[in-house]
Design an enzyme around this catalytic site. Sequence first.
Site, PDB file in Angstrom:
ATOM      1  N   THR A   1       0.816  -1.207   0.000  1.00 16.41           N
ATOM      2  CA  THR A   1       0.000   0.000   0.000  1.00 16.41           C
ATOM      3  C   THR A   1       0.857   1.267   0.000  1.00 16.41           C
ATOM      4  O   THR A   1       1.971   1.257   0.542  1.00 16.41           O
ATOM      5  CB  THR A   1      -0.908   0.012   1.254  1.00 16.41           C
ATOM      6  OG1 THR A   1      -1.449   1.318   1.441  1.00 16.41           O
ATOM      7  CG2 THR A   1      -0.139  -0.339   2.517  1.00 16.41           C
TER       8      THR A   1
ATOM      9  N   TYR B   1      -1.579  -0.048  10.339  1.00 15.73           N
ATOM     10  CA  TYR B   1      -1.853  -0.742   9.067  1.00 15.73           C
ATOM     11  C   TYR B   1      -0.644  -0.658   8.139  1.00 15.73           C
ATOM     12  O   TYR B   1      -0.121  -1.678   7.668  1.00 15.73           O
ATOM     13  CB  TYR B   1      -3.097  -0.125   8.399  1.00 15.73           C
ATOM     14  CG  TYR B   1      -3.245  -0.509   6.944  1.00 15.73           C
ATOM     15  CD1 TYR B   1      -3.431  -1.840   6.572  1.00 15.73           C
ATOM     16  CD2 TYR B   1      -3.182   0.457   5.934  1.00 15.73           C
ATOM     17  CE1 TYR B   1      -3.552  -2.193   5.236  1.00 15.73           C
ATOM     18  CE2 TYR B   1      -3.307   0.115   4.603  1.00 15.73           C
ATOM     19  CZ  TYR B   1      -3.483  -1.209   4.253  1.00 15.73           C
ATOM     20  OH  TYR B   1      -3.590  -1.558   2.934  1.00 15.73           O
TER      21      TYR B   1
END
Length: 326
Positions: free
Chosen positions: A119, A143
């Site tokens: 990501t 995350y």
Amino acid sequence: MTEKTILVVGGAGYIGSHTCLALANKGYLPLVYDNFSGGHEEFVKWGPAEQGDIRDRVRLREVLAKHKPVAALHFAGLIEVGQSFQEPEAFYDVNVVGSLTLLQALMEADIRSFVFSSTCATYGRPERLPLDETHPQNPINPYGRTKHIVEQALRDFDLCNRMRSVMLRYFNAAGADFEGRIGEWHTPETHAIPLAIEVALGRRPHFSIFGEDYDTRDGSCIRDYIHVNDLADAHVRAVEYLLNGGETVDINLGTGTGTTVKELISAIETVSGRPMPVVKTERRAGDPPTLVAGNGKAENVLGWKPKHDINDIIRSAWNWHSRFNG
Ligand code: UDP
């Protein structure tokens, strides 16, 4: 000739299921491994499925021995930034322990080609734009950090000749299959495009714009929305790159074009033909004003270029959500 089996871990989820479709279209057999916690059995349409958890090494061994895939793509994981602050333990368990357990099982089974869903959140706050792969990685939430940790493990596995990987850093995945067979289905939904479309469909009362005082062209945040079919195409290319002997590499997947939240809303108003009720809301914690990808490396290494723009994204998402009421 029998089709090559590709293991698609998390293949019943949003990006995983679109990648299964793209793999099948290219003559591969996608084998889904999913615990169906976030994925949907209805999305497994292009190959067999085996239910299992990525933290379950015994089950992984069994499935790998039975199906003998030649490569693996790993989409399974927890993805909500907000949730990662509430439940960091779960993020470390699923995203780090789970990924490492999966990797151990793969290496044990002599599967050495791995495509990882990473990501742009691994970069943290942009120091410069567009964000290319040389930008420092300083994640600012659990995350992003769990994804960065796995990227670093993959570097070490490469260094020690255990595994070659393509680490794909997604920007904002959006849109759906143009035939409306699969689409974005998260519970609960937190993403801007599906939420705004549900408002346009009358299923929610209004859309909240998280901040209108950013230093951007209209004050709302800019993101790089990339069509899920373009992502799926990049994954097929990444598998083929590795099967052809390609080296470990990190690659951004974005369009290089940013769209503001207000531009999204007006595009949805155009497609739906209805005005969107909006509510001005405070900024959401941790939202950088602008995230836009530098995507030249994807073209150089994989020959990949996105084919779809924001209008295709909205049209395909609209088509999916207007048929679907999950
Ligand atoms: N956003 C918004 N209202 C919402 C959901 C999102 O204004 O109800 C904004 C959010 O602040 C961000 C952009 O839309 O600037 C995209 O958010 P999303 O959650 O879809 O993806 P993220 O960028 O967090 O990965």
